[in-house]
Design a protein around this motif. Structure first.
Motif, short mmCIF file in Angstrom:
data_model
loop_
_atom_site.label_atom_id
_atom_site.label_comp_id
_atom_site.label_asym_id
_atom_site.label_seq_id
_atom_site.Cartn_x
_atom_site.Cartn_y
_atom_site.Cartn_z
N MET A 230 -5.68 16.57 9.47
CA MET A 230 -5.70 17.82 8.73
C MET A 230 -7.59 17.83 8.86
SD MET A 230 -2.92 19.92 6.35
CE MET A 230 -1.39 19.08 6.26
N ALA A 231 -8.36 19.10 9.91
CA ALA A 231 -9.50 19.04 9.39
C ALA A 231 -9.58 19.43 8.11
CB ALA A 231 -10.36 20.22 10.32
N GLN A 232 -10.94 18.99 7.30
CA GLN A 232 -11.59 18.47 6.28
C GLN A 232 -10.41 17.98 5.49
OE1 GLN A 232 -13.58 22.72 5.67
NE2 GLN A 232 -13.96 22.45 4.23
N MET A 233 -9.41 17.36 5.22
CA MET A 233 -8.63 16.55 4.48
C MET A 233 -8.65 15.51 4.97
SD MET A 233 -7.22 19.15 2.40
CE MET A 233 -5.61 18.99 2.99
N THR A 234 -8.94 15.22 5.39
CA THR A 234 -9.20 12.96 5.49
C THR A 234 -9.14 12.28 4.62
OG1 THR A 234 -11.52 13.28 5.62
CG2 THR A 234 -10.77 13.30 7.99
N ASP A 235 -9.81 12.74 3.44
CA ASP A 235 -9.35 11.23 2.66
C ASP A 235 -8.30 11.95 2.02
OD1 ASP A 235 -10.95 13.95 1.64
OD2 ASP A 235 -11.39 13.13 -0.26
N TYR A 236 -7.94 12.82 1.64
CA TYR A 236 -6.52 13.62 0.91
C TYR A 236 -5.20 13.29 1.36
CZ TYR A 236 -2.58 15.89 -1.10
OH TYR A 236 -1.69 16.64 -1.86
N ASN A 237 -5.56 13.79 3.25
CA ASN A 237 -4.47 13.11 3.58
C ASN A 237 -4.52 11.42 3.69
OD1 ASN A 237 -4.12 15.60 4.00
ND2 ASN A 237 -4.53 15.76 6.46
N ALA A 238 -5.19 10.39 4.34
CA ALA A 238 -4.91 9.24 4.12
C ALA A 238 -4.79 9.08 2.63
CB ALA A 238 -6.83 8.94 4.83
N SER A 239 -5.34 9.76 1.72
CA SER A 239 -4.20 8.70 -0.05
C SER A 239 -3.38 9.23 0.33
CB SER A 239 -4.99 9.58 -0.86
OG SER A 239 -4.89 11.19 -1.09
N LYS A 240 -2.32 10.12 0.54
CA LYS A 240 -1.18 10.51 0.86
C LYS A 240 -0.15 9.38 1.61
CE LYS A 240 -1.54 13.60 -2.53
NZ LYS A 240 -0.30 13.12 -3.87
N ALA A 241 -0.95 9.70 2.71
CA ALA A 241 -0.33 8.67 4.06
C ALA A 241 -0.19 6.75 3.46
CB ALA A 241 -0.37 8.71 5.59
N ALA A 242 -1.41 6.05 2.81
CA ALA A 242 -0.44 5.53 1.69
C ALA A 242 0.57 5.79 1.07
CB ALA A 242 -1.96 5.30 1.46
N VAL A 243 0.43 6.65 0.02
CA VAL A 243 2.04 6.49 -0.91
C VAL A 243 3.01 6.95 -0.45
CG1 VAL A 243 2.66 8.78 -2.23
CG2 VAL A 243 0.08 8.11 -2.85
N ILE A 244 3.73 7.28 1.29
CA ILE A 244 4.37 7.50 1.24
C ILE A 244 4.33 6.47 1.96
CG2 ILE A 244 5.84 7.92 4.05
CD1 ILE A 244 3.62 10.92 3.50
N SER A 245 3.98 5.20 2.18
CA SER A 245 4.40 3.97 2.84
C SER A 245 4.14 2.83 1.57
CB SER A 245 3.19 3.08 3.42
OG SER A 245 3.13 1.70 3.88
N LEU A 246 3.39 2.90 0.92
CA LEU A 246 3.82 2.51 -0.62
C LEU A 246 5.26 2.96 -1.19
CD1 LEU A 246 3.85 1.34 -3.27
CD2 LEU A 246 2.57 3.48 -4.51
N HIS A 247 5.69 4.17 -0.69
CA HIS A 247 7.14 4.43 -1.27
C HIS A 247 8.41 3.80 -0.53
CE1 HIS A 247 10.74 7.43 -1.50
NE2 HIS A 247 11.27 6.94 -0.73
N GLU A 248 7.90 3.50 0.97
CA GLU A 248 8.86 2.81 1.92
C GLU A 248 8.93 1.13 1.54
OE1 GLU A 248 10.94 3.60 3.87
OE2 GLU A 248 10.35 6.01 3.84
N SER A 249 7.80 0.94 1.38
CA SER A 249 7.75 -0.85 0.14
C SER A 249 7.98 -1.05 -0.47
CB SER A 249 6.20 -0.77 0.71
OG SER A 249 5.45 -0.88 1.63
N LEU A 250 8.26 -0.17 -1.32
CA LEU A 250 8.71 -0.17 -2.54
C LEU A 250 10.54 -0.08 -2.27
CD1 LEU A 250 8.33 -0.27 -5.77
CD2 LEU A 250 8.60 2.21 -5.70
#
Length: 376
Positions: A230-250
């Protein structure tokens, strides 16, 4: 009452409360319920139809199709949770649980903490601001969860004074709401420190005891923004994408490397929640938009998390209904993907965004910023 006096632009209270989630809920108990559908061919049979008549054949085939879908869904969940075909997990003994919630002083975290406390659950809240509550079984610890040293020190106090948490809810979040070139280094660091790195620090502090006991539950709060851009949400979306990947790897580390598959890991993927974090976003006001893309009340998310804990199953929960389709968006042709993006209004929702929650000292208070924006 003069019915003509009501403006055509003002929807009635009935339509205000009607959205796709309500429709899906009704359908799940009727047209998509095997128990309900089983009655349809029976009804036609007692109406005098023969077993090979089209009404009975069609309704029977539909019943089998829906039943197969539910059976597949049930088996997938059973497999994910190492369940028995005959016995599910026992009821949660809430009196034995210690639930630790980050960001529990406001929004969803505050509601979750107070709701659990009413159930006589021992709740621990980590936040930089104290939680306002009258529940005696909520213990607050001031903690900047972005700093490992502080989390480590507070964790020792929690374990000594309250006990080892059996449930960890990583709920804290922050959003900047700026275009990428307007983000300062401090903005980006804060976003990833709160939304991503804090998950690592709380896991490092509280997961070892769960692994030792081969039990526990880790709930990760992500966002649909972690799946779609989404526009104007680059940092937020990237941080949440990282959290989703963390969840899967965990999940796989716990299952395959730590040999602790009975530690549950659940992911909450909500859309827009009506909390201070996103209180200054603006979406289209049409009835059709509100029907397809309803905003979430914080209590809805809190109830969903409690339901996950009650069921003692690892699972991914998408809220509201449209969020279930976000993983499919990257698979669409670009023109359909852009059409969905346009219809959602996501790229312009942050146009007039003002950061209200999680403001740093260098950003100044919200009131000053509001006056400044008005003066311009």
């Amino acid at each position: 009452m003069d019915t003509n006096s009501q403006s055509h632009g003002e929807p009635s209270l009935v339509f205000d409360s009607l959205d796709i989630d309500l429709v899906v809920k009704v359908l799940s108990h009727t047209a998509y319920s095997p128990f309900f559908l089983f009655l349809l061919p029976v009804f036609f049979f007692f109406q005098g139809h023969k077993l090979d008549d089209p009404p009975i054949l069609i309704t029977s085939a539909y019943f089998v199709l829906v039943s197969f879908f539910w059976l597949l869904k049930w088996y997938a969940r059973l497999y994910r949770n190492q369940g028995s075909l005959l016995f599910g997990p026992g009821a949660v003994d809430w009196g034995e649980q210690i639930v630790l919630i980050t960001g529990g002083a406001s929004g969803v975290g505050e509601l979750l903490a107070n709701t659990l406390a009413v159930r006589n659950v021992t709740v621990v809240v980590l936040d930089i601001k104290p939680i306002v509550t009258e529940n005696y079984n909520i213990t607050y610890y001031k903690c900047d969860i972005t700093k490992w040293e502080e989390v480590e020190a507070v964790a020792k106090k929690v374990i000594e004074e309250v006990g080892h948490p059996t449930v960890l809810v990583n709920n804290a979040g922050v959003v900047q709401g700026k275009l990428i070139l307007d983000l300062s280094p401090e903005d980006v660091k804060q976003t990833f420190n709160v939304n991503t790195l804090a998950h690592f620090w709380t896991l490092k502090a509280f997961l070892p005891e769960m692994i030792k006991n081969k039990s526990g539950h880790v709930v990760t709060t992500a966002s649909v923004g972690g799946i779609v851009g989404m526009a104007q949400m680059t940092d937020y979306n990237a941080s949440k994408a990282a959290v989703i990947s963390l969840h899967e790897s965990l999940r796989y580390e716990l299952d395959k490397r730590y040999h602790a598959p009975y530690i549950r890991t659940s992911l909450i993927v909500p859309g827009h929640i009506l909390t201070p974090l996103f209180s200054t976003t603006h979406f289209p006001s049409s009835w059709l938009f509100r029907f397809c893309f309803p905003s979430l009340e914080p209590i809805t998310v809190a109830k969903a998390i409690i339901a996950v804990l009650d069921e003692q199953h690892s699972q991914t929960v998408y809220l509201p209904f449209y969020a279930n389709f976000t993983p499919l968006l990257p698979l669409l042709p670009s023109f359909l993907r852009d059409l969905a993006q346009w219809f959602s209004g996501a790229d312009h929702a942050m146009n007039s965004f003002i950061k209200v929650s999680g403001r740093r000292e260098d950003e100044g208070p919200v009131s000053d910023l509001s006056r400044h924006s008005k003066s311009e």
